[in-house]
Design a protein around this motif. Structure first.
Motif, PDB file in Angstrom:
ATOM      1  N   ALA A 285       0.932  -0.830  -0.496  1.00  0.00           N
ATOM      2  CA  ALA A 285      -0.140  -0.108  -0.374  1.00  0.00           C
ATOM      3  C   ALA A 285       0.931   1.091  -0.130  1.00  0.00           C
ATOM      4  O   ALA A 285       0.434   2.490  -0.497  1.00  0.00           O
ATOM      5  N   ASN A 286       2.012   1.205   0.628  1.00  0.00           N
ATOM      6  CA  ASN A 286       3.214   2.350   0.364  1.00  0.00           C
ATOM      7  C   ASN A 286       3.273   2.150  -0.306  1.00  0.00           C
ATOM      8  O   ASN A 286       3.585   3.819  -1.080  1.00  0.00           O
ATOM      9  N   LEU A 287       4.070   1.676  -1.286  1.00  0.00           N
ATOM     10  CA  LEU A 287       4.314   1.687  -2.720  1.00  0.00           C
ATOM     11  C   LEU A 287       3.649   2.656  -3.232  1.00  0.00           C
ATOM     12  O   LEU A 287       3.379   3.175  -4.847  1.00  0.00           O
ATOM     13  N   GLY A 288       1.953   1.763  -4.052  1.00  0.00           N
ATOM     14  CA  GLY A 288       1.478   1.773  -4.425  1.00  0.00           C
ATOM     15  C   GLY A 288       0.384   3.025  -4.153  1.00  0.00           C
ATOM     16  O   GLY A 288       0.521   3.541  -5.221  1.00  0.00           O
ATOM     17  N   THR A 289       0.729   3.954  -2.946  1.00  0.00           N
ATOM     18  CA  THR A 289       0.457   5.329  -3.317  1.00  0.00           C
ATOM     19  C   THR A 289       1.476   6.514  -3.643  1.00  0.00           C
ATOM     20  O   THR A 289       0.272   7.450  -3.788  1.00  0.00           O
ATOM     21  N   THR A 290       2.634   6.042  -4.121  1.00  0.00           N
ATOM     22  CA  THR A 290       3.108   6.790  -4.853  1.00  0.00           C
ATOM     23  C   THR A 290       2.806   6.938  -7.078  1.00  0.00           C
ATOM     24  O   THR A 290       3.899   7.326  -7.001  1.00  0.00           O
ATOM     25  N   ILE A 291       2.069   5.862  -6.866  1.00  0.00           N
ATOM     26  CA  ILE A 291       2.423   5.576  -8.416  1.00  0.00           C
ATOM     27  C   ILE A 291       1.496   6.885  -8.913  1.00  0.00           C
ATOM     28  O   ILE A 291       1.311   6.824 -10.355  1.00  0.00           O
ATOM     29  N   THR A 292       0.044   6.838  -8.119  1.00  0.00           N
ATOM     30  CA  THR A 292      -0.538   7.739  -8.693  1.00  0.00           C
ATOM     31  C   THR A 292       0.482   9.797  -9.139  1.00  0.00           C
ATOM     32  O   THR A 292       0.295  10.263 -10.044  1.00  0.00           O
ATOM     33  N   ALA A 293       1.035   9.965  -8.262  1.00  0.00           N
ATOM     34  CA  ALA A 293       1.747  11.191  -8.143  1.00  0.00           C
ATOM     35  C   ALA A 293       2.668  10.835  -8.955  1.00  0.00           C
ATOM     36  O   ALA A 293       3.339  12.476 -10.645  1.00  0.00           O
ATOM     37  N   ILE A 294       2.790   9.627  -9.793  1.00  0.00           N
ATOM     38  CA  ILE A 294       4.168   9.787 -10.812  1.00  0.00           C
ATOM     39  C   ILE A 294       3.993   9.326 -12.060  1.00  0.00           C
ATOM     40  O   ILE A 294       3.975  10.658 -12.319  1.00  0.00           O
ATOM     41  N   LEU A 295       2.261   9.747 -12.225  1.00  0.00           N
ATOM     42  CA  LEU A 295       1.786   9.601 -13.716  1.00  0.00           C
ATOM     43  C   LEU A 295       0.953  10.650 -14.100  1.00  0.00           C
ATOM     44  O   LEU A 295       1.625  11.598 -14.486  1.00  0.00           O
ATOM     45  N   ALA A 296       0.825  10.845 -12.351  1.00  0.00           N
ATOM     46  CA  ALA A 296       0.817  13.276 -12.635  1.00  0.00           C
ATOM     47  C   ALA A 296       1.317  14.079 -13.178  1.00  0.00           C
ATOM     48  O   ALA A 296       1.439  14.608 -14.099  1.00  0.00           O
ATOM     49  N   ASN A 302       7.171  18.342 -16.145  1.00  0.00           N
ATOM     50  CA  ASN A 302       7.769  19.328 -15.454  1.00  0.00           C
ATOM     51  C   ASN A 302       8.690  18.496 -15.195  1.00  0.00           C
ATOM     52  O   ASN A 302       8.742  17.658 -14.545  1.00  0.00           O
ATOM     53  N   PRO A 303      10.551  18.504 -15.198  1.00  0.00           N
ATOM     54  CA  PRO A 303      10.981  17.415 -14.288  1.00  0.00           C
ATOM     55  C   PRO A 303      11.373  17.274 -13.130  1.00  0.00           C
ATOM     56  O   PRO A 303      11.699  16.522 -12.956  1.00  0.00           O
ATOM     57  N   VAL A 304      11.503  19.057 -12.545  1.00  0.00           N
ATOM     58  CA  VAL A 304      11.056  18.517 -10.470  1.00  0.00           C
ATOM     59  C   VAL A 304      10.073  18.028 -10.861  1.00  0.00           C
ATOM     60  O   VAL A 304      10.356  17.193  -9.379  1.00  0.00           O
ATOM     61  N   ALA A 305       8.834  18.096 -11.212  1.00  0.00           N
ATOM     62  CA  ALA A 305       7.526  17.374 -10.919  1.00  0.00           C
ATOM     63  C   ALA A 305       7.894  15.555 -10.486  1.00  0.00           C
ATOM     64  O   ALA A 305       7.579  14.820  -9.427  1.00  0.00           O
ATOM     65  N   ILE A 306       8.853  14.990 -11.387  1.00  0.00           N
ATOM     66  CA  ILE A 306       8.828  13.818 -11.876  1.00  0.00           C
ATOM     67  C   ILE A 306       9.716  13.416 -10.741  1.00  0.00           C
ATOM     68  O   ILE A 306       9.883  12.435 -10.740  1.00  0.00           O
ATOM     69  N   THR A 307      11.052  14.096 -10.489  1.00  0.00           N
ATOM     70  CA  THR A 307      11.927  13.581  -9.953  1.00  0.00           C
ATOM     71  C   THR A 307      11.052  13.446  -8.535  1.00  0.00           C
ATOM     72  O   THR A 307      11.810  12.693  -6.986  1.00  0.00           O
ATOM     73  N   VAL A 308      10.535  14.736  -8.078  1.00  0.00           N
ATOM     74  CA  VAL A 308      10.264  14.847  -6.452  1.00  0.00           C
ATOM     75  C   VAL A 308       9.152  13.206  -6.049  1.00  0.00           C
ATOM     76  O   VAL A 308       8.895  12.761  -5.173  1.00  0.00           O
ATOM     77  N   ALA A 309       8.274  13.341  -7.248  1.00  0.00           N
ATOM     78  CA  ALA A 309       7.358  11.798  -7.419  1.00  0.00           C
ATOM     79  C   ALA A 309       7.681  10.880  -7.083  1.00  0.00           C
ATOM     80  O   ALA A 309       7.332   9.722  -6.773  1.00  0.00           O
ATOM     81  N   PHE A 310       9.316  10.800  -7.945  1.00  0.00           N
ATOM     82  CA  PHE A 310       9.681   9.597  -7.425  1.00  0.00           C
ATOM     83  C   PHE A 310      10.837   9.355  -6.409  1.00  0.00           C
ATOM     84  O   PHE A 310      10.745   8.211  -5.418  1.00  0.00           O
ATOM     85  N   SER A 311      11.038  10.394  -5.956  1.00  0.00           N
ATOM     86  CA  SER A 311      11.418  10.172  -4.394  1.00  0.00           C
ATOM     87  C   SER A 311      10.877   9.666  -3.244  1.00  0.00           C
ATOM     88  O   SER A 311      11.692   8.993  -2.867  1.00  0.00           O
ATOM     89  N   HIS A 312       9.564   9.934  -3.439  1.00  0.00           N
ATOM     90  CA  HIS A 312       8.259   9.388  -2.650  1.00  0.00           C
ATOM     91  C   HIS A 312       8.692   7.932  -3.126  1.00  0.00           C
ATOM     92  O   HIS A 312       8.717   7.066  -1.766  1.00  0.00           O
ATOM     93  N   MET A 313       9.114   7.681  -4.598  1.00  0.00           N
ATOM     94  CA  MET A 313       8.854   5.850  -4.227  1.00  0.00           C
ATOM     95  C   MET A 313      10.122   4.881  -4.062  1.00  0.00           C
ATOM     96  O   MET A 313       9.959   4.366  -3.279  1.00  0.00           O
ATOM     97  N   VAL A 314      11.216   5.872  -4.086  1.00  0.00           N
ATOM     98  CA  VAL A 314      12.265   5.444  -3.996  1.00  0.00           C
ATOM     99  C   VAL A 314      12.409   5.426  -2.503  1.00  0.00           C
ATOM    100  O   VAL A 314      13.093   4.519  -2.014  1.00  0.00           O
ATOM    101  N   PHE A 315      12.156   6.253  -1.321  1.00  0.00           N
ATOM    102  CA  PHE A 315      12.349   6.268  -0.135  1.00  0.00           C
ATOM    103  C   PHE A 315      11.098   5.293  -0.130  1.00  0.00           C
ATOM    104  O   PHE A 315      11.914   4.640   1.455  1.00  0.00           O
ATOM    105  N   ASN A 316       9.688   4.870  -0.295  1.00  0.00           N
ATOM    106  CA  ASN A 316       9.240   3.296   0.203  1.00  0.00           C
ATOM    107  C   ASN A 316      10.243   2.296   0.140  1.00  0.00           C
ATOM    108  O   ASN A 316      10.193   1.425   0.801  1.00  0.00           O
TER     109      ASN A 316
END
Length: 374
Positions: A285-296, A302-316
């Motif tokens: 569930a922790n990993l699944g909640t990052t998918i929406t932000a990544i797709l959005a 925006n490269p910065v937006a993509i980087t922030v979204a990926f940081s959520h996934m990487v942390f988990n």
């Protein structure tokens, strides 16, 4: 006094004839109440959460602000989105956005604990439910305690997110619609329109939550307990991989980790699922909640937006790599928390006050830093 099963069935024949229908109605009310709580929290604190994120000045403050803003609005997606917007606008450095994401992971677990309180009148059920709710907390807290200082020294989350952003640069966005929100949001928004007062909305949400929870537990304990237990044991949670995949897919689909992790709390309370089987589901569930932000973020381009979204996934993912092999630690902490909370009414009150302090102490710290200008 407990009503004998035979008399109970005679008194409510419609429920004995249609238990699956009644259970689905209770489940719908349960999910709608969680969404209504989220709506109420956002009405109460979204502007305050945005102001908090604007005041970020150092990594520790960013971590606490990420936790606070998510605890207030009960949506890590909202916190992540605000952080993305601030970074894209140049008002928040990427290096401070990463701790905000870490804090957001912890803040989104409050709903689980509220759900577990619905079992407080039955000591055994409350012990299991509270442990199932807090194992999510302990995993996220432990992950932050280990990864946060490492990130401040060598920035592995940020570097990995930047690397992934380069790989996926140019990907088009995919807009996902949450089926959960599509089903329950018309009801919750309708209630929000009729009762715009935040406190009243929260009261309605809590009444609906505890009523629906009591009915779901009642049905599981009686009519469908044996069948549900076998189905979950043999199919959905037959091993760790299956539980993890279920948590990941379900959360990625409904786009709410609060809803999907709260669903297993009553199952744990009634003994359908063990804490050991819930843990990999929570990780998914922790990993699944990052998918929406990544797709959005792909949709923004925006490269910065993509980087922030990926940081959520990487942390988990980093947290899972550490604490899935070391799962004995969060599992032990959750069991001890469940034992302590269920020991007596006084113990339950102490635990609830402790959880309130987890929000209030960081809040006072952040306010003090804002007033001191730094």
């Amino acid at each position: 006094m407990e009503i004998p099963a035979a008399e109970h069935h005679r008194a409510e024949p419609w429920r004995s004839i249609f238990p699956p229908v009644f259970f689905l109605c209770a489940l719908y009310l349960f999910l709608a109440s969680i969404d209504l709580m989220s709506v109420a929290f956002k009405l109460a604190g979204k502007e305050f959460a945005e102001h908090l994120l604007h005041t970020t000045s150092d990594p520790l403050a960013a971590l606490l602000i990420g936790f606070l803003s998510t605890a207030i609005v009960q949506s890590s997606s909202s916190t992540t989105s605000i952080a993305v917007g601030l970074v894209a606008a140049g008002t928040l450095p990427l290096r401070l956005a990463v701790p905000i994401i870490m804090g957001a992971n912890i803040g989104t677990t409050v709903t689980n604990t509220i759900v577990s309180i619905g079992h407080v009148t039955r000591r055994g059920e409350f012990r299991r439910a509270f442990a199932a709710a807090t194992v999510h907390d302990f995993f996220n807290i432990l992950a932050v305690l280990v990864i946060f200082p490492i990130e401040m020294l060598w920035h592995p989350v940020e570097r990995t997110a930047l690397f992934l952003e380069k790989i996926f640069e140019g990907f088009g966005g995919i807009h996902m619609v949450s089926p959960l929100k599509a089903v329950v949001r018309p009801v919750t928004e309708g209630l929000a329109g009729v009762f715009p007062h935040t406190i009243l909305l929260l009261i309605i949400a809590l009444i609906a939550l505890f009523f629906s929870l009591s009915q779901m537990v009642r049905i599981m304990r009686g009519f469908v307990f044996a069948r549900v237990e076998g189905f979950f044991d043999r199919v959905l949670f037959r091993n760790d991989a299956a539980g993890f995949l279920l948590g990941w897919l379900l959360t990625a689909t409904v786009q709410s980790s609060s809803a999907t992790t709260s669903l297993v709390v009553p199952l744990a309370g009634t003994g359908v699922l063990s804490l050991r089987k819930i843990f990999p589901y929570t990780l998914g569930a922790n990993l699944g909640t990052t998918i929406t932000a990544i797709l959005a973020s792909f949709a923004t381009g925006n490269p910065v937006a993509i980087t922030v979204a990926f940081s959520h996934m990487v942390f988990n993912i980093m947290g899972m790599l550490i604490f899935y092999p070391g799962k004995a630690v969060p599992l032990w902490m959750a069991r001890k928390a469940g034992d302590l909370a269920s020991r007596s009414g006084r113990s339950a009150i102490i635990i609830i006050v402790f959880y309130a302090c987890l929000v209030l102490v960081p809040l006072f710290y952040v306010i003090a830093r804002v007033r001191s200008g730094g």
